[in-house]
Each structure stands twice: as C-alpha cells, then as structure tokens.
Design an enzyme around this catalytic site. Structure first.
Site, PDB file in Angstrom:
ATOM      1  N   HIS A  70       0.846  -1.190   0.000  1.00 34.02           N
ATOM      2  CA  HIS A  70       0.000   0.000   0.000  1.00 34.02           C
ATOM      3  C   HIS A  70       0.884   1.244   0.000  1.00 34.02           C
ATOM      4  O   HIS A  70       1.743   1.389   0.878  1.00 34.02           O
ATOM      5  CB  HIS A  70      -0.897   0.037   1.241  1.00 34.02           C
ATOM      6  N   TYR A 133       4.519   2.168  13.724  1.00 32.49           N
ATOM      7  CA  TYR A 133       4.957   3.203  12.797  1.00 32.49           C
ATOM      8  C   TYR A 133       4.400   4.575  13.179  1.00 32.49           C
ATOM      9  O   TYR A 133       3.283   4.709  13.685  1.00 32.49           O
ATOM     10  CB  TYR A 133       4.586   2.863  11.350  1.00 32.49           C
TER      11      TYR A 133
END
Length: 476
Positions: A70, A133
């Site tokens: 993605h 993240y």
C-alpha cells in the site's frame, strides 16, 4: 536474535528518499531498551524532520501474516517492538525510480523511513509480532492510496514464506499488477521528500528563473504569485497544506522603491516585504521547512562597501525598512537561508533593457555615476540558491551578487550603448542629487557592493557581472 550495542546510523537505499536506520539496542539479562525515535540524533544523521503526528501499532498473532503493498500520502517511520518482519517496499511514484524494490528484515534494532508514495508491505517471521509506525498526517477516508499486488511478477518480491502458505486478506490478493498501477504524480505531497519546493513570487524575474532551474536540478517546484497567493494573508497561510512542501523560496516582494514612500504604497510595501515573510517564517518553523528569503542591499544606508553579512541594518527609506523587517522575521526560523542581493537583472523589465531601448531610439540619457555596486543576473542568483540547498550549506545569511569590478549605473549604461553599436559618450554621468533635483523620491544607498566571501566559501562563485552583461546584451 536482536543485535545489541550497534551504533545509530542512517543509510540510503536504491529508492530515493527511503532510508534504513540502525538503532542502538541496550540489552542485559532483564531484556532490552532502545530509543526508537530520537529526533535530534536522527535528523543530524540525515533523517528528514518529518513531524510525526500519530503512532500506530499492528499486532500479529502468527508467523506468515502478510500485509499488502500500500502506498499512502504520508511519510512513515517503521520499526517493530517485538518479533521480526520481512519488509518489502516498491516505489510507486512517477519518475525513473518507479517500480524499484527494496527489501530487508526488521527486528527491534532496525527501522526504516518510508516516503509518501512508496508502497509498503511486510510479512511476519515470528508469532506475536508488533509492527509500529509513526506517520506525519492523520488517516482520512478521502486520502489517495495506490495498491500493488503482492505477487506481481515484475517486482518479484522474494517472500520468505510463499504467498500460498501465508496469511493475507482477499483484498490484498486482488490488487492490480504494476503494469496497471497509476503512479503517484511526482509533484506536491508525493514528490521525493526534501526536494518539494514552493516558490512565491514565481512570476517575477527571479521566480521564473527559479522555476526553470529547480526542475533541471531535480526539485519538484510549485510556483505561486499574486493575486491568487498572498503571503501577507495570515489566515490563508495558516490554512495552506504545508505538508506538500519541504522548502519555501520567497521571491515575492514590493520593489517599487519610490512608490513605497507614498500613503498608498507604504502599507503595501510593509505587507509584502515584512508581514508576508513573517507569515512564511512562522509556517516554516511550525512545519519544519527550510525557508529561503531574498533580501536587498537597500537594508543598508550605503555609507561603506563592501557590505558583509554581519553589518547591522540601516535602511534609508520605507522599502529598505520593510525589507529589514522581513529579514528580522526570517532570522527567527530555525532552518533559513537569507540571501541578500543587489541590482538584479533577468527576464523582465530592468535597467539594462531600459538602457537598450533608449539606445535603439536614439535617446542620450543622463545616468547617475555616484551609486556603485555589481549587477546580479538571475541565472547566478538562482544557481546560488540551488547550490545552498543542494550542498546543505550551513543555515544563515549569504550575500549573493555578481563577481567582478564595482561599477556605477553610468558605467553599466555606457557598456550597453557600446555593445549595441552606439557611442557610450551619449550617456552623461551625473550625481544622484542632480538626477532627482526637485523630485520627491526615496533615498538611495550610494554604495551597494556586497562581500562575497561567505558564499564563495561554500563552493559557489558567481560569474563576472560585466561579462554576464555582455552576454545578456547579445541576447536582447
């Protein structure tokens, strides 16, 4: 097993802007500790100061969990808290690196910086893996995403666990092959990080030169100007999506020196030359951007020359005062280049073109000979600005004009007449006082030459201004 005690380091990869970070993990019989994100140290080593606003964690129960490729419209700083993953990244941005692949294993001692527009995927190698993240924008259902099939034959990611044996979603199985992917455009938010530039005043002499040269130098430049883009409008500047840029080059200014002395011109000069730069400095500080601002020798009274970068401002008129006000605001931005220049000549209305027009019409002008300095051609000015950015020169103030002899405006006019085949004696030198006798005009600094020692120490030397003048005249 996680490697411990290795030094913190940032390394480039085949994907432009994509970085691998080695993290220092401290361990003993109790476990381990690491500084997962340490802005000051990492930025000093070359990681972009990308301004994260959100922290996410994806937990995976089993080995073999595979998340699809993605590409998202934000930057990501990726690491793992526990376990190990095999990471795969594919550049899905428009440009020569489209389709470039990078893979590596991530354990707690490794992190990566993923620029927006680069496809991100991973496969867990151990159960109970926590993939974490940081991102510098908030998730939005309206955001632009680009997807790539995990099994695409062109990129041929070498998954440690074959996809037939892996755990993945039906949605990820159905994503398109690379040949059918529409790349992220190589401008704005998805251009290569660190090279996305907003040029204000893009319709001026310097602005047009910058827009041409920035593209040739590999920067993705967006040019804006009045009336659509007003840097003095604080609300509009606050509302702008600054995440699309890394660098602001402010070439916008009110340059009507005499008009600045009028009741109508005074507030306009202050808005453009002081309020506008202050708004840009605030935005640059808030969003971690580099600000390049163009200043003028009119911030000095012209009593001495050459002017150094450390000379305190002493402007004579409203134009110089407003420019000095803008300079003061820019100096407060942590990452700034204040570029002071003089006597600018480029593609547009300027003194050289005016003299050439007078010569061709057979007019014998009177030109001041007690104002001295050096011409600055926009070719040199734009090249010097790009040099400062590309060479990562120390932030601060730099004088940037043409090199060569210090001359007067009358000397320049005579050179124009001579090179166009006219008698230079047609130009009559007079003093500034004589030229403006009986007129209500702004005071001019008499000495405008700038000391170029600092810019030359960075490895950039401008061309000789009179040689540049001859070439410019030849091209008229």
């Amino acid at each position: 097993m996680t490697t411990t005690a290795k030094p913190l380091g940032v390394a480039t990869t085949p994907i432009p802007g994509f970085l691998r970070i080695d993290l220092t993990v401290h361990g003993d019989n109790r476990g381990w500790f690491k500084e997962n994100w340490q802005r000051e140290k990492m930025v000093a080593l070359g990681l972009p100061d990308f301004g994260p606003v959100q922290n996410n964690i994806s937990f995976n129960d089993e080995a073999g969990v595979t998340r699809g490729i993605h590409a998202e419209p934000w930057d990501k700083y990726v690491s793992v808290a526990t376990g190990r993953v095999f990471g795969a990244w594919v550049d899905l941005r428009e440009g020569p690196s489209f389709g470039t692949v990078y893979t590596c294993e991530i354990d707690p001692s490794v992190a990566v910086f993923v620029p927006r527009g680069v496809g991100n995927a991973y496969q867990t190698l151990e159960p109970n893996t926590a993939y974490t993240y940081l991102v510098n924008d908030h998730w939005s259902p309206d955001a632009q995403y680009t997807f790539l099939n995990l099994a695409d034959e062109t990129v041929a990611v070498p998954w440690p666990i074959p996809l037939d044996d892996a755990i993945l979603s039906d949605k990820d199985r159905a994503h398109p092959r690379l040949a059918d992917v529409t790349p992220f455009p190589a401008v704005g938010r998805t251009a290569v990080p660190g090279r996305r530039v907003l040029v204000t005043g893009a319709n001026g002499q310097l602005g047009r030169e910058l827009m041409s040269r920035l593209a040739d130098a590999g920067y993705a430049a967006t040019g804006v100007d009045l009336p659509e883009f007003d840097i003095s409008d604080a609300a509009a500047m606050d509302a702008l999506d600054w995440s699309a840029y890394d660098i602001i080059i402010n070439a916008a200014a009110w340059t009507n020196v005499d008009g600045a002395e009028t009741p109508e011109g005074r507030p306009a000069a202050w808005r453009a030359n002081a309020t506008g730069p202050a708004n840009l400095a605030r935005a640059a500080t808030k969003h971690g951007l580099v600000l390049v601002h163009i200043s003028s020798e009119y911030t000095f009274d012209g009593a001495t020359e050459p002017h150094t970068e450390d000379e305190p401002p002493s402007p004579l008129g409203v134009y110089g005062q407003s420019k000095a006000g803008g300079d003061a605001a820019v100096l407060a931005a942590p990452s700034h280049y204040l570029v002071r220049t003089s006597w600018v000549v480029g593609d547009g209305k300027n003194f050289v073109r005016t003299m050439a027009s007078l010569a061709e019409r057979g007019i014998a002008p009177k030109v001041v000979d007690d104002q001295t300095g050096r011409l600055t051609f926009t070719t040199d000015l734009a090249a010097g600005i790009i040099h400062l950015l590309s060479s990562s020169a120390a932030y601060g103030t730099y004088n940037l004009s043409g090199e060569g002899p210090v001359v007067s405006w009358a000397d320049v006019a005579k050179r124009v007449y001579e090179r166009l085949g006219h008698d230079p004696a047609e130009v009559t030198p007079i003093t500034t006082e004589e030229y403006f006798a009986g007129q209500d005009v702004a005071p001019r600094p008499l000495k405008s030459a700038l000391d170029l020692t600092r810019i030359k120490a960075t490895g950039f030397t401008p061309g000789d201004s009179m040689e540049r003048l001859d070439a410019y005249i030849a091209g008229l």
